[in-house]
Design a protein around this motif. Structure first.
Motif: not given
Length: 68
Positions: A37-48, A50-55
């Motif tokens: 549930k946490v992995w597929h939540s909209p907040e987690s998707k958005k954070a992933r 953002t982190l991908q772009k930053l990396a």
């Protein structure tokens, strides 16, 4: 140790394993479902994202600094 003691110890270990497995399996299912549930939540998707772009951005900066 004598044979009866070893058999008793093995029986107790088997009983503990069987009782613990049933409860452990149920708890691990609960943990797995919560993680899903946490992995597929909209907040987690958005954070992933953002982190991908930053990396990627920082990888380019590091590459430039190392090679120039």
């Amino acid at each position: 140790m004598t044979v009866p003691r070893l058999l008793l110890l093995a029986g107790i270990a088997l009983l503990c394993y069987l009782l613990g497995t049933r409860a452990g399996r149920k708890r691990s299912e609960q943990i797995r479902e919560s993680a899903r549930k946490v992995w597929h939540s909209p907040e987690s998707k958005k954070a992933r994202g953002t982190l991908q772009k930053l990396a990627k951005r920082n990888a380019k900066k590091i590459d430039k600094a190392v090679h120039h």
